[in-house]
Enzyme design. Structure first.
Site, PDB file in Angstrom:
ATOM      1  N   LEU A  49      33.876   9.181  -3.926  1.00  0.00           N
ATOM      2  CA  LEU A  49      33.623   7.935  -4.664  1.00  0.00           C
ATOM      3  C   LEU A  49      34.571   7.798  -5.840  1.00  0.00           C
ATOM      4  O   LEU A  49      34.714   6.733  -6.426  1.00  0.00           O
ATOM      5  CB  LEU A  49      32.175   7.916  -5.163  1.00  0.00           C
ATOM      6  CG  LEU A  49      31.104   7.826  -4.081  1.00  0.00           C
ATOM      7  CD1 LEU A  49      29.720   8.026  -4.676  1.00  0.00           C
ATOM      8  CD2 LEU A  49      31.195   6.510  -3.348  1.00  0.00           C
ATOM      9  N   GLY A  50      35.193   8.918  -6.220  1.00  0.00           N
ATOM     10  CA  GLY A  50      36.115   8.898  -7.345  1.00  0.00           C
ATOM     11  C   GLY A  50      36.058  10.215  -8.083  1.00  0.00           C
ATOM     12  O   GLY A  50      35.435  11.169  -7.630  1.00  0.00           O
ATOM     13  N   GLY A 103      35.067  12.404 -11.454  1.00  0.00           N
ATOM     14  CA  GLY A 103      34.329  12.478 -12.713  1.00  0.00           C
ATOM     15  C   GLY A 103      35.188  13.269 -13.683  1.00  0.00           C
ATOM     16  O   GLY A 103      36.344  13.562 -13.400  1.00  0.00           O
ATOM     17  N   LYS A 104      34.624  13.629 -14.839  1.00  0.00           N
ATOM     18  CA  LYS A 104      35.420  14.340 -15.850  1.00  0.00           C
ATOM     19  C   LYS A 104      35.825  15.734 -15.366  1.00  0.00           C
ATOM     20  O   LYS A 104      36.937  16.189 -15.590  1.00  0.00           O
ATOM     21  CB  LYS A 104      34.602  14.505 -17.140  1.00  0.00           C
ATOM     22  CG  LYS A 104      34.721  13.320 -18.103  1.00  0.00           C
ATOM     23  CD  LYS A 104      33.967  13.593 -19.398  1.00  0.00           C
ATOM     24  CE  LYS A 104      32.501  13.718 -19.164  1.00  0.00           C
ATOM     25  NZ  LYS A 104      31.709  12.712 -19.906  1.00  0.00           N
ATOM     26  N   ASP A 161      27.075   7.303 -26.085  1.00  0.00           N
ATOM     27  CA  ASP A 161      28.359   6.978 -25.431  1.00  0.00           C
ATOM     28  C   ASP A 161      28.213   5.732 -24.571  1.00  0.00           C
ATOM     29  O   ASP A 161      28.647   5.707 -23.413  1.00  0.00           O
ATOM     30  CB  ASP A 161      28.811   8.182 -24.588  1.00  0.00           C
ATOM     31  CG  ASP A 161      30.309   8.097 -24.272  1.00  0.00           C
ATOM     32  OD1 ASP A 161      30.760   8.838 -23.385  1.00  0.00           O
ATOM     33  OD2 ASP A 161      31.000   7.264 -24.893  1.00  0.00           O
TER      34      ASP A 161
HETATM   35  C1  6Q4 Z   1      29.013   6.825 -14.845  1.00  0.00           C
HETATM   36  C2  6Q4 Z   1      30.106   7.840 -14.674  1.00  0.00           C
HETATM   37  C3  6Q4 Z   1      30.964   7.961 -15.928  1.00  0.00           C
HETATM   38  N1  6Q4 Z   1      30.950   7.398 -13.589  1.00  0.00           N
HETATM   39  C4  6Q4 Z   1      31.008   8.132 -12.466  1.00  0.00           C
HETATM   40  O1  6Q4 Z   1      30.387   9.140 -12.320  1.00  0.00           O
HETATM   41  C5  6Q4 Z   1      31.995   7.608 -11.444  1.00  0.00           C
HETATM   42  C6  6Q4 Z   1      32.993   8.687 -11.070  1.00  0.00           C
HETATM   43  C7  6Q4 Z   1      33.275   8.505  -9.642  1.00  0.00           C
HETATM   44  C8  6Q4 Z   1      32.249   7.556  -9.037  1.00  0.00           C
HETATM   45  C9  6Q4 Z   1      31.289   7.187 -10.130  1.00  0.00           C
HETATM   46  N2  6Q4 Z   1      30.005   7.861  -9.957  1.00  0.00           N
HETATM   47  C10 6Q4 Z   1      29.032   7.292  -9.165  1.00  0.00           C
HETATM   48  N3  6Q4 Z   1      29.362   6.240  -8.378  1.00  0.00           N
HETATM   49  C11 6Q4 Z   1      28.411   5.683  -7.613  1.00  0.00           C
HETATM   50  N4  6Q4 Z   1      28.734   4.635  -6.808  1.00  0.00           N
HETATM   51  C12 6Q4 Z   1      29.960   4.100  -6.472  1.00  0.00           C
HETATM   52  C13 6Q4 Z   1      31.156   4.475  -7.119  1.00  0.00           C
HETATM   53  C14 6Q4 Z   1      32.364   3.901  -6.745  1.00  0.00           C
HETATM   54  C15 6Q4 Z   1      32.388   2.933  -5.741  1.00  0.00           C
HETATM   55  C16 6Q4 Z   1      33.684   2.268  -5.363  1.00  0.00           C
HETATM   56  O2  6Q4 Z   1      34.053   1.272  -5.942  1.00  0.00           O
HETATM   57  N5  6Q4 Z   1      34.483   2.782  -4.408  1.00  0.00           N
HETATM   58  C17 6Q4 Z   1      34.133   3.972  -3.695  1.00  0.00           C
HETATM   59  C18 6Q4 Z   1      35.743   2.102  -4.150  1.00  0.00           C
HETATM   60  C19 6Q4 Z   1      35.774   1.634  -2.702  1.00  0.00           C
HETATM   61  C20 6Q4 Z   1      37.122   0.965  -2.450  1.00  0.00           C
HETATM   62  N6  6Q4 Z   1      38.230   1.872  -2.772  1.00  0.00           N
HETATM   63  C21 6Q4 Z   1      39.506   1.186  -2.510  1.00  0.00           C
HETATM   64  C22 6Q4 Z   1      38.212   2.328  -4.188  1.00  0.00           C
HETATM   65  C23 6Q4 Z   1      36.908   3.036  -4.507  1.00  0.00           C
HETATM   66  C24 6Q4 Z   1      31.206   2.550  -5.093  1.00  0.00           C
HETATM   67  C25 6Q4 Z   1      30.007   3.138  -5.464  1.00  0.00           C
HETATM   68  N7  6Q4 Z   1      27.126   6.100  -7.607  1.00  0.00           N
HETATM   69  C26 6Q4 Z   1      26.771   7.163  -8.368  1.00  0.00           C
HETATM   70  C27 6Q4 Z   1      27.722   7.798  -9.161  1.00  0.00           C
HETATM   71  C28 6Q4 Z   1      27.315   8.998 -10.018  1.00  0.00           C
HETATM   72  F1  6Q4 Z   1      27.400   8.678 -11.323  1.00  0.00           F
HETATM   73  F2  6Q4 Z   1      26.088   9.359  -9.701  1.00  0.00           F
HETATM   74  F3  6Q4 Z   1      28.131  10.028  -9.806  1.00  0.00           F
END
Ligand code: 6Q4
Length: 276
Positions: A23-24, A26-27, A142
């Site tokens: 999904l991407g 994290g830190k 934050d």
């Molecule tokens: C608050 C915190 C600072 N942020 C994080 O942790 C971030 C760091 C990486 C992902 C995210 N963490 C989470 N992400 C989701 N859902 C999600 C994320 C990204 C997309 C998306 O747009 N793509 C996959 C796109 C699809 C299309 N392609 C082209 C690019 C990526 C779709 C759904 N659910 C729970 C979490 C959690 F938090 F539980 F981990």
């Protein structure tokens, strides 16, 4: 809820999940979409490399994040369902937010800003989550678009309690990233209380409506000065109602910042949060 009700004594492990797309990042590691094998429940699996945590000297912070996030239960707070570890990594099993990262949604908007309905709706939902946090004596500390996720239905989930602490606190963490959201009391290193989150909610609402935070500057020094003098510009897309709410949150004296309950009842929020 399936994931966490398999009896408290059960030790979850990686074999309980089928790992899907990343999904991407994290830190301190990557985040994967995953599915619990018996219930097919979709989760986000956040991996943290132990070596990275030790290098970053953030183990205590991660344990605090786990402690806090596993005990908070609220519709606008991303729930941590469980966690486990192997010799190299810690795994956080978190709710999956299907619409992803709010800051990306903000950038996708025309003029990279939300209209008054979305701004009021998201501000309301974050205020609701913060009211609950504060009732549980937790300061998030934050609040910013990068820490908000969106559900399939388009509702906010407050995530990343990596910087949260129990109130009151004078924890001085070498803050990384942007100063834009820092309230005066944190800039000058005083002790602070839950009202730091009220300040940040004001900054957040401004950024929803304008597309960038009010004290954004080319240098940290300039940002510091703007924060201390509360030097804020009001572009025309900020209507009088929104300006009234933001001004009641961005107060130098933390005790003068309006309560989360008052934010939720504010006439501008009530007028726009349910309009579509
Ligand atoms: C608050 C915190 C600072 N942020 C994080 O942790 C971030 C760091 C990486 C992902 C995210 N963490 C989470 N992400 C989701 N859902 C999600 C994320 C990204 C997309 C998306 O747009 N793509 C996959 C796109 C699809 C299309 N392609 C082209 C690019 C990526 C779709 C759904 N659910 C729970 C979490 C959690 F938090 F539980 F981990």
């Amino acid at each position: 809820d399936h994931v966490e009700t398999r009896g408290q004594s059960y030790q979850w492990n990686l074999d309980d999940f089928e790992i899907g797309a990343p999904l991407g990042r994290g830190k301190f590691g990557r985040v994967y979409l995953a599915r619990e094998k018996t219930t097919h429940y979709m989760v986000a699996l956040k991996t943290l490399y132990k070596v990275e945590l030790m290098k970053g000297r953030v183990e205590k912070q991660v344990m605090r994040e786990i402690e806090i996030q596993t005990h908070l239960r609220h519709p606008h707070i991303l729930q941590m369902l469980t966690y486990f570890h192997d010799h190299k990594r810690i795994y956080l099993v978190l709710e999956f937010a299907a619409r992803g990262e709010l800051y990306k949604e903000l950038k996708r908007q025309p003029n990279e800003r939300f209209n008054e309905h979305l701004s009021a709706k998201y501000t309301y939902q974050v205020a609701d989550a913060l009211e609950y946090c504060h009732r549980n004596n937790v300061i998030h500390r934050d609040i910013k678009p990068e820490n908000l996720l969106l559900t399939y239905e388009g509702n906010v989930k407050l995530a990343d309690f990596g910087w949260s602490v129990h109130a009151p606190s004078s924890k001085r963490n070498t803050l990384c990233g942007t100063l834009d959201y820092l309230p005066p009391e944190m800039v000058t290193g005083q002790t602070y209380d839950i009202y730091v989150d009220h300040w940040c909610l004001g900054i957040l609402c401004y950024e929803f409506l304008v597309g960038k935070p009010p004290f954004l500057s080319d240098s940290q020094q300039e940002t510091y000065v703007k924060i201390k003098t509360i030097n804020i510009q009001w572009p025309e897309q900020i209507t009088p109602g929104a300006k009234d709410l933001i001004s009641r949150l961005i107060k130098r004296k933390s005790s003068e910042r309006i309560s989360m309950a008052a934010v939720k009842k504010h006439f501008w929020i009530v007028k726009y949060k349910d309009l579509h």
